[in-house]
Design a protein around this motif. Sequence first.
Motif, PDB file in Angstrom:
ATOM      1  N   PHE A 144      61.352  49.958 -44.639  1.00 22.48           N
ATOM      2  CA  PHE A 144      61.127  49.079 -45.257  1.00 22.48           C
ATOM      3  C   PHE A 144      60.297  48.496 -44.216  1.00 22.48           C
ATOM      4  O   PHE A 144      60.404  47.553 -43.190  1.00 22.48           O
ATOM      5  CB  PHE A 144      61.773  48.565 -45.891  1.00 22.48           C
ATOM      6  N   VAL A 167      57.793  51.924 -47.450  1.00 22.79           N
ATOM      7  CA  VAL A 167      57.972  50.898 -48.397  1.00 22.79           C
ATOM      8  C   VAL A 167      56.751  49.352 -47.886  1.00 22.79           C
ATOM      9  O   VAL A 167      56.888  48.739 -47.069  1.00 22.79           O
ATOM     10  CB  VAL A 167      59.584  50.244 -49.063  1.00 22.79           C
ATOM     11  N   GLN A 183      57.234  47.937 -53.100  1.00 20.84           N
ATOM     12  CA  GLN A 183      58.551  47.333 -52.989  1.00 20.84           C
ATOM     13  C   GLN A 183      60.015  47.694 -54.148  1.00 20.84           C
ATOM     14  O   GLN A 183      60.136  47.547 -53.927  1.00 20.84           O
ATOM     15  CB  GLN A 183      58.082  46.199 -52.032  1.00 20.84           C
ATOM     16  N   TRP A 186      61.464  50.549 -55.050  1.00 13.10           N
ATOM     17  CA  TRP A 186      61.898  50.584 -53.818  1.00 13.10           C
ATOM     18  C   TRP A 186      63.194  51.808 -53.911  1.00 13.10           C
ATOM     19  O   TRP A 186      64.064  52.104 -53.664  1.00 13.10           O
ATOM     20  CB  TRP A 186      62.810  49.179 -53.020  1.00 13.10           C
TER      21      TRP A 186
END
Length: 317
Positions: A144, A167, A183, A186
């Motif tokens: 992320f 991400v 995002q 996810w």
Amino acid sequence: MKNLLLLTHNSELNLAAYRQLGINIFTEESITPQDYASIEIMLGWKPDISQKVLTVSNGSLKWLQTISAGVDYLPLKTLKEKQVIVSNVSGVHAAPISQTVLLYALYFMRDLPQVLESSAQHHWEPQADFGDAFVLNETTWTIFGTGHIGSELARLLQAFHAKTIGVNRTGHKAAHFDDTFAQDDWRHAVTKSDVLVNIMPLTPQTTHFFDKTFFDALHNTYLFINVGRGKSVDTKALIEALNQQKLQHAALDVFEEEPLPSDNALWQMKNVLITPHYSAQTKHQGQAWDKIFLPNLKQFMRDGTVPINQINMQNGY
């Protein structure tokens, strides 16, 4: 001649080069209240004195260069109102943080907790007891944050033939990632992942991003790593996920509350590795900061602009 307030002590900073550009240097020890209004540049941030320089009547502050990548701790609203340029040192932490993340993963994958415990007891563990050890090329990672650190981590992982999923805010493609997701998407990014890594900046959208809803969507995921921002993770939800075996392990360098309180349940968990917000540390930090600050300083002295790592004050990073 422009006045710089230096709020970090590092012997590797090239102060001579600053002075050659026509910079007069103040430090936390040498500055007086009468000097606050004359400061045009700040390197580093210390709340007590920095707030005074920022808010003094008839202040001159034009540019703040942080020595951090994250800027969520700054009074961004006030800085924006006063039209102060903010730049960070994003990129200089890519190598130490990404290498530390690999250390975290290998710590668990190569059964180091068991090895270290046996070693402390002077006990020679039979090879057969390490049947759960495995290697990076057998893993899928979801990272992320696909900026400098995320991209460097993905590059290293691809060298080990691991699969990399990124991400980011929009799902745009990024270097060294086999696939990327937005995002908001996810759930698709984590479906088949063994390791999840948070390297996102802290914004209103990423605060408690990793909450009960997120962890409840996992199914015995091998490892969660946080080297981003502590407040991105709901600590209570993380502990619950570990207890409920939504997660097998966690490696945590940042926390909602720092230092992590000694009575926090995370300290007692054998499947959790805790480090004291140290993953960015490296011996030659001053030299790394100057690779960004000096070119910025030269440009600022010419035309008042800052070409490297200027923060988007709307986005907060």
